[in-house]
Design a protein around this motif. Structure first.
Motif, PDB file in Angstrom:
ATOM      1  N   ILE A  15       0.814  -1.206   0.000  1.00  0.00           N
ATOM      2  CA  ILE A  15       0.000   0.000   0.000  1.00  0.00           C
ATOM      3  C   ILE A  15       0.857   1.270   0.000  1.00  0.00           C
ATOM      4  CG2 ILE A  15      -0.330   0.180   2.526  1.00  0.00           C
ATOM      5  CD1 ILE A  15      -2.972   0.791  -0.183  1.00  0.00           C
ATOM      6  N   LYS A  19       0.576   4.255  -2.654  1.00  0.00           N
ATOM      7  CA  LYS A  19       0.381   5.637  -2.231  1.00  0.00           C
ATOM      8  C   LYS A  19       1.412   6.552  -2.909  1.00  0.00           C
ATOM      9  CE  LYS A  19       1.521   8.831   1.281  1.00  0.00           C
ATOM     10  NZ  LYS A  19       2.112   9.101   2.589  1.00  0.00           N
ATOM     11  N   LEU A  23       0.775   9.540  -5.550  1.00  0.00           N
ATOM     12  CA  LEU A  23       1.124  10.879  -5.091  1.00  0.00           C
ATOM     13  C   LEU A  23       2.071  11.554  -6.089  1.00  0.00           C
ATOM     14  CD1 LEU A  23       0.606  12.863  -2.801  1.00  0.00           C
ATOM     15  CD2 LEU A  23       2.631  11.949  -1.627  1.00  0.00           C
ATOM     16  N   VAL A  49      -6.686   4.876   0.150  1.00  0.00           N
ATOM     17  CA  VAL A  49      -5.679   5.646  -0.579  1.00  0.00           C
ATOM     18  C   VAL A  49      -6.318   6.361  -1.774  1.00  0.00           C
ATOM     19  CG1 VAL A  49      -3.684   5.408  -2.124  1.00  0.00           C
ATOM     20  CG2 VAL A  49      -3.657   4.338   0.139  1.00  0.00           C
ATOM     21  N   SER A  52      -8.337   9.245  -0.557  1.00  0.00           N
ATOM     22  CA  SER A  52      -7.424  10.272  -0.083  1.00  0.00           C
ATOM     23  C   SER A  52      -6.776  10.999  -1.260  1.00  0.00           C
ATOM     24  CB  SER A  52      -6.369   9.620   0.813  1.00  0.00           C
ATOM     25  OG  SER A  52      -5.380  10.526   1.154  1.00  0.00           O
ATOM     26  N   ILE A  55      -8.942  13.691  -2.492  1.00  0.00           N
ATOM     27  CA  ILE A  55      -8.879  14.900  -1.660  1.00  0.00           C
ATOM     28  C   ILE A  55      -7.627  15.701  -2.016  1.00  0.00           C
ATOM     29  CG2 ILE A  55      -8.836  15.797   0.704  1.00  0.00           C
ATOM     30  CD1 ILE A  55     -10.130  13.141   1.587  1.00  0.00           C
ATOM     31  N   GLU A  56      -6.527  14.953  -2.150  1.00  0.00           N
ATOM     32  CA  GLU A  56      -5.246  15.569  -2.491  1.00  0.00           C
ATOM     33  C   GLU A  56      -5.360  16.366  -3.799  1.00  0.00           C
ATOM     34  OE1 GLU A  56      -2.266  15.012  -0.672  1.00  0.00           O
ATOM     35  OE2 GLU A  56      -1.276  16.499  -1.954  1.00  0.00           O
TER      36      GLU A  56
ATOM     37  N   SER B 181      -7.114  11.822   5.677  1.00  0.00           N
ATOM     38  CA  SER B 181      -6.484  13.093   5.291  1.00  0.00           C
ATOM     39  C   SER B 181      -6.125  13.052   3.819  1.00  0.00           C
ATOM     40  CB  SER B 181      -5.233  13.322   6.123  1.00  0.00           C
ATOM     41  OG  SER B 181      -4.289  12.297   5.819  1.00  0.00           O
ATOM     42  N   MET B 182      -5.545  14.147   3.316  1.00  0.00           N
ATOM     43  CA  MET B 182      -5.092  14.141   1.934  1.00  0.00           C
ATOM     44  C   MET B 182      -3.890  13.204   1.806  1.00  0.00           C
ATOM     45  SD  MET B 182      -3.814  18.048   2.001  1.00  0.00           S
ATOM     46  CE  MET B 182      -2.908  18.093   0.473  1.00  0.00           C
ATOM     47  N   LEU B 183      -3.693  12.768   0.578  1.00  0.00           N
ATOM     48  CA  LEU B 183      -2.760  11.677   0.348  1.00  0.00           C
ATOM     49  C   LEU B 183      -1.344  11.960   0.870  1.00  0.00           C
ATOM     50  CD1 LEU B 183      -2.865   8.880  -0.915  1.00  0.00           C
ATOM     51  CD2 LEU B 183      -2.116   9.873  -3.075  1.00  0.00           C
ATOM     52  N   SER B 184      -0.896  13.176   0.679  1.00  0.00           N
ATOM     53  CA  SER B 184       0.478  13.501   1.081  1.00  0.00           C
ATOM     54  C   SER B 184       0.691  13.348   2.587  1.00  0.00           C
ATOM     55  CB  SER B 184       0.844  14.902   0.605  1.00  0.00           C
ATOM     56  OG  SER B 184      -0.198  15.805   0.922  1.00  0.00           O
ATOM     57  N   LYS B 185      -0.402  13.461   3.351  1.00  0.00           N
ATOM     58  CA  LYS B 185      -0.253  13.367   4.807  1.00  0.00           C
ATOM     59  C   LYS B 185      -0.746  12.027   5.348  1.00  0.00           C
ATOM     60  CE  LYS B 185      -0.789  18.305   5.431  1.00  0.00           C
ATOM     61  NZ  LYS B 185      -1.844  19.320   5.545  1.00  0.00           N
ATOM     62  N   LEU B 186      -1.097  11.118   4.426  1.00  0.00           N
ATOM     63  CA  LEU B 186      -1.765   9.886   4.848  1.00  0.00           C
ATOM     64  C   LEU B 186      -0.784   8.786   5.239  1.00  0.00           C
ATOM     65  CD1 LEU B 186      -4.799   8.638   4.722  1.00  0.00           C
ATOM     66  CD2 LEU B 186      -3.898   7.427   2.726  1.00  0.00           C
ATOM     67  N   PRO B 188      -0.961   5.199   4.990  1.00  0.00           N
ATOM     68  CA  PRO B 188      -1.887   4.286   4.326  1.00  0.00           C
ATOM     69  C   PRO B 188      -2.044   2.947   5.038  1.00  0.00           C
ATOM     70  CG  PRO B 188       0.188   4.340   3.157  1.00  0.00           C
ATOM     71  CD  PRO B 188       0.304   5.361   4.266  1.00  0.00           C
TER      72      PRO B 188
END
Lengths: 89, 694, 163
Positions: A15, A19, A23, A49, A52, A55-56, B181-186, B188
């Motif tokens: 995972i 991610k 990203l 993921v 998220s 959201i990112e 949260s947003m991916l950069s702060k996640l 996982p």
């Protein structure tokens, strides 16, 4: 636009890699499409993921989409509230 | 309003409610639907309230205990059994008795106590764990908040949730994703999602718990049975969702906002409107507009009807009758006027006639009510009867919305009941017999109603053994209706069923069923100017088809003269009028006088003879003949002169005035005299009966 | 007269009666039972009816059966003349006309003079007679219009009503 494939079966074991792949794609491109056509099913961590990532992308005013989902994955998205019955959200 | 007025209103209301209750009880037994339970609960509740207001305290108290019993059903503490339904049905009888027949005295007390005792037995016997009543639809609310580190244990909560979604129909699914949260702060590798799900399922709560068997420790899993609460609030919730839709349609809130609100609402038990205002998605003013629209919609559904006393409708119909008579007398006057004035009056009358016809149609349509409730009342009848004689019978109902004149509906109920009883008693085989001939052990009686060619048709159909023609034949021979050697068609044999002689049959059950009282049924249908026919296929079943006229009170009639008297025949019955040749009139042995009409011999009726009056002519070839037809059979009526056709208001004659089935009523003509209306069907069957008796 | 009889007759202190003639006898019916009195009018004969039923008439839009009292009392028929009248009475919420020779008067008959029906030897059904009253020297046969039809005929009315 960048279309992203994930070569392995997405799951908790890889995972972190998933991610990071997503990203960096979002960072590089203004529109990222995650193609799930080679995935049979997802686990909760990968769904998280993907959510998220959305959201990112939104925060960065970029576009993040998923495509190539089979019925099982659509169902999984529904369960997680990522999709409503009958289409993408 | 006077007290008796209140009581009357209550009685009317109660009658309707009781009918509904009976219906729903039977439906409930079949479907075990929680919606029906709720509806029943509301009926009992209304009945309790209004009987209290009307001063029927005994009913109010009685209904209260039924209501609380229903509550136990609703919460799943009592299951829906045949026994329970029987008691509840019996209790409606008690309420009826108390309401309409005084219901005081020992008999009623005994019944009441019996009902209570039996209810108590059911109640105490059913105080079993909830898991036993697992065969009913329940609603469970499941809150699943998984531990953050759940992935470390090798568990994928998504699989668990997928299992849960498989366990029934998910009616609500709220996923709390706020921790994500947003991916950069996640991170996982942690779990962020939690669920709140409502599942509708027939499974027991234990089965639902099994889904979470491996995640019960360390995770927050709460499973509740919310059936009663959920179903109760459902209507309200639907209403509120609509409010949301209205707001979206009006562009006051976006869909996205609405979803937030709905999600919010699931966490906090607040009204949608409140949340919308709190979140600043809409001003209270906008909200009020939307609420107004919502109210309007509700009102539109609820209050587009007015209750009218049926007496008023009858009066209206009578008044219209007077108008038609008045018109007829104006028409008469116009004949006497000079040509120009007569022409002008006739023209005006023609216009008036169009309006009265329209008016009549409108009034008739008010008098038309759907046959549904009449059909529905047989649900209980069939259930009770089939239980009683141990046959498994289902009642299928179609064409509930077909509308008939109120009077027809009132009078058709008994004949229908009679025929259904015949079907159950005799037409339908026992379950074993059915199995033996390879039929489904459950038999079906179906009731159907439809409009066709200006008439209403009602069908009673069963899939039983059908008519046994050999036995009817044997019976007819025994009754001396036919002789042993007569060749008699099945068509003819069927018609014997309607003979009074047949209905007095001593052992009807071996007559494959139909017989008892079919003559009564027929005379009832005749009185409504309807016809009845039977189709039957041996081993497959029997269909009885009743044809009824749409309206009762006014017909188009042909006026004619015999001597000094005027008579009327419904226009629909008339085929043609002819002047016969002398050679065409013959007397045939056994058939009486006949006349040759278009190659066919038709029985000739000398009306002056029939009505014991005098006529201008006694020779048929000097008179006029009108050829009439009913049920495919023809008669020639001998008359002196045709007067003309006109709308006729039928006034019924009390049966003590005449025993003749040939007279269906009377009407008042334009000149104020009374003319009799000849019923061709009655005339023909009267003639037939005479022949049979000979 | 004794108390029992009084109850059977069930009349008030003094009652008003419409009196009329059939043949040489005077008859009376309670005024409250009488709806109206008509001259002779056109009667439509109805086939297959009771022997004393003459037919039906039009009473302002209603079809009302009429009974010929001479036939009912099995008296000789008499041609209708200008004196012949139809008395419309109300029987169990239904109207019935009685054809009588002539109408006499509306008279008060004191209750005390009304006697219970003795056992008539007449052909008249005694059921139909409520009692005998007296106006001065004139004897008045008081009819119970509710019994204008006998038991069997009545049952038919009741059946009609419930139908």
């Amino acid at each position: 636009m960048k279309e992203l494939f994930f070569s392995k079966d997405a799951g908790i074991k890889n995972i972190k890699q998933l991610k990071n792949d997503i990203l960096s794609a979002i960072e590089e491109d203004s529109e990222v499409i995650l193609n799930l056509s080679n995935q049979r099913r997802l686990d909760l961590s990968s769904v998280q993921v993907i959510c998220s990532a959305r959201i990112e992308a939104k925060q960065r005013k970029k576009i993040f989409k998923v495509s190539g989902m089979n019925n099982e994955i659509i169902k999984q998205f529904e369960i997680c509230g990522y999709m409503k019955k009958g289409g993408e959200k | 309003m006077s007290e008796s007025g209140i009581i009357e209103i209550f009685q009317n209301e109660a009658r309707e409610i009781l009918d509904n209750i009976e219906n729903d009880l039977v439906v409930l037994e079949e479907t075990k639907s929680s919606e029906v339970v709720n509806r029943l609960f509301r009926y009992y509740h209304t009945l309790k309230g209004s009987s209290g207001i009307a001063g029927f305290t005994s009913i109010s108290e009685f209904t209260h205990s039924l209501e609380s019993c229903l509550d136990l059903v609703r919460s799943g503490k009592i299951s829906i059994t045949e026994d329970l339904i029987s008691i509840l049905l019996q209790s409606t009888d008690w309420i009826r008795g108390t309401l309409f027949e005084g219901g005081i005295g020992e008999k009623y007390d005994t019944i009441k106590n019996d009902i209570f005792t039996r209810l108590e037995v059911i109640r105490s016997g059913e105080a079993l764990p909830v898991s036993v009543v697992a065969d009913k639809i329940r609603y469970y609310r499941i809150k699943a908040a998984f531990a953050e580190n759940i992935f470390e244990f090798g568990i994928d909560p998504l699989i668990v949730m997928e299992d849960l979604f498989e366990s029934g129909e998910v009616v609500e699914n709220f996923v709390d994703r706020r921790k994500l949260s947003m991916l950069s702060k996640l991170d996982p590798e942690k779990c962020y999602f939690s669920w709140r799900v409502v599942v509708k399922t027939a499974k027991s709560i234990d089965k639902i718990k099994e889904v979470f068997l491996f995640v019960l420790d360390n995770n927050e899993i709460i499973i509740e049975d919310i059936t009663s609460e959920y179903v109760e609030n459902l209507d309200e919730k639907r209403g509120e969702k609509k409010l949301g839709d209205i707001l979206v349609n009006k562009g006051i809130v976006t869909e996205r906002e609405l979803e937030d609100v709905l999600n919010e609402q699931q966490k906090e038990n607040k009204k949608i409107g409140e949340i919308i205002v709190e979140k600043g998605f809409a001003t209270p003013k906008d909200l009020n507009t939307a609420l107004g629209i919502q109210d309007d919609i509700k009102k539109k559904i609820e209050s587009n009807t007015v209750r009218v006393d049926t007496m008023k409708l009858d009066n209206l119909m009578n008044l219209l009758g007077e108008i038609v008579i008045g018109q007829a007398s104006l028409n008469r006057i116009s004949e006497a006027l000079d040509e120009e004035q007569g022409y002008r009056l006739k023209n005006a009358l023609y216009g008036l006639d169009r309006i009265t016809r329209e008016f009549q149609e409108q009034i008739m349509s008010i008098r038309m009510i759907p046959i549904g409730p009449t059909f529905d009342q047989f649900k209980r009848f069939v259930r009770d009867m089939s239980k009683q004689i141990g046959k498994d019978i289902r009642l299928d109902i179609n064409g509930k919305d077909t509308e008939l004149d109120k009077t027809v509906i009132e009078r058709i109920s008994d004949p229908l009941k009679h025929m259904i009883r015949n079907s159950i008693d005799h037409g339908i085989e026992t379950s074993e017999e059915r199995m033996n001939c390879g039929k489904d052990s459950q038999s079906v009686i179906s009731l159907n109603a439809y409009h066709q060619e200006g008439s209403v048709f009602i069908e009673i159909k069963d899939d039983g053994r059908g008519l046994n023609y050999e036995k009817i034949r044997a019976k007819a021979i025994a009754k001396n209706i036919i002789s042993k050697d007569d060749e008699v068609s099945e068509e003819k044999l069927k018609s014997f069923i309607f003979l009074p002689a047949f209905s007095t049959s001593d052992s009807v059950s071996d007559l494959s069923g139909r017989g008892v009282g079919m003559d009564v049924v027929k005379s009832n249908i005749d009185a409504l100017r309807g016809t009845i026919e039977i189709d039957s296929i041996k081993g497959k079943g029997t269909t009885v088809r009743i044809k009824l006229p749409l309206t009762l009170a006014i017909i188009d009639g042909m006026l004619f003269r015999v001597g000094n008297s005027t008579y009327i025949v419904p226009l629909l019955s008339i085929v043609e009028s002819i002047q016969p040749k002398k050679d065409d009139v013959k007397t045939i042995k056994g058939k009486g006088e006949v006349v040759l009409v278009r190659g066919e011999y038709v029985s000739l009726i000398r009306l002056y003879d029939f009505f014991s009056t005098s006529a201008d002519h006694t020779n048929p070839w000097e008179s006029l003949l009108i050829i009439v037809e009913t049920n495919g059979e023809r008669l020639a009526l001998m008359i002196d002169d045709l007067i003309g056709q006109q709308q006729i208001v039928i006034k019924s004659l009390d049966s003590y005035i005449t025993q003749s089935s040939a007279i269906s009523g009377a009407t008042i003509l334009g000149d104020g005299s009374v003319a009799l209306i000849i019923d061709i069907h009655g005339l023909m069957s009267g003639l037939k009966n005479e022949k049979v008796i000979e | 007269m004794d108390k029992d009889n009084k109850e059977k007759i069930s009349l008030g202190e003094e009652n008003q009666f419409v009196t009329f003639m059939i043949g040489s006898e005077t008859y009376g019916v309670e005024v409250l039972k009488v709806k109206e009195i008509l001259g002779m009018t056109e009667i439509t004969h109805v086939p297959n009816s009771l022997s004393f039923m003459r037919g039906v008439i039009n009473l302002r839009g209603a079809v009302v059966p009429v009974v010929d009292m001479r036939l009912k009392f099995q008296l000789q028929e008499k041609e209708y003349d200008t004196f012949t009248v139809i008395i419309i009475v109300e029987v169990r919420e239904r109207l019935i006309g009685m054809i009588v020779d002539t109408v006499s008067d509306v008279a008060s008959i004191p209750v005390s003079t009304i006697q219970n029906t003795p056992h008539f030897t007449s052909k008249i059904e005694t059921d139909f007679i409520k009692g005998i009253g007296q106006i001065e020297s004139l004897l008045v046969i008081i009819l119970d219009v509710d019994k204008i039809l006998n038991h069997e005929e009545f049952k038919k009315i009741e059946e009609d009503k419930t139908a």
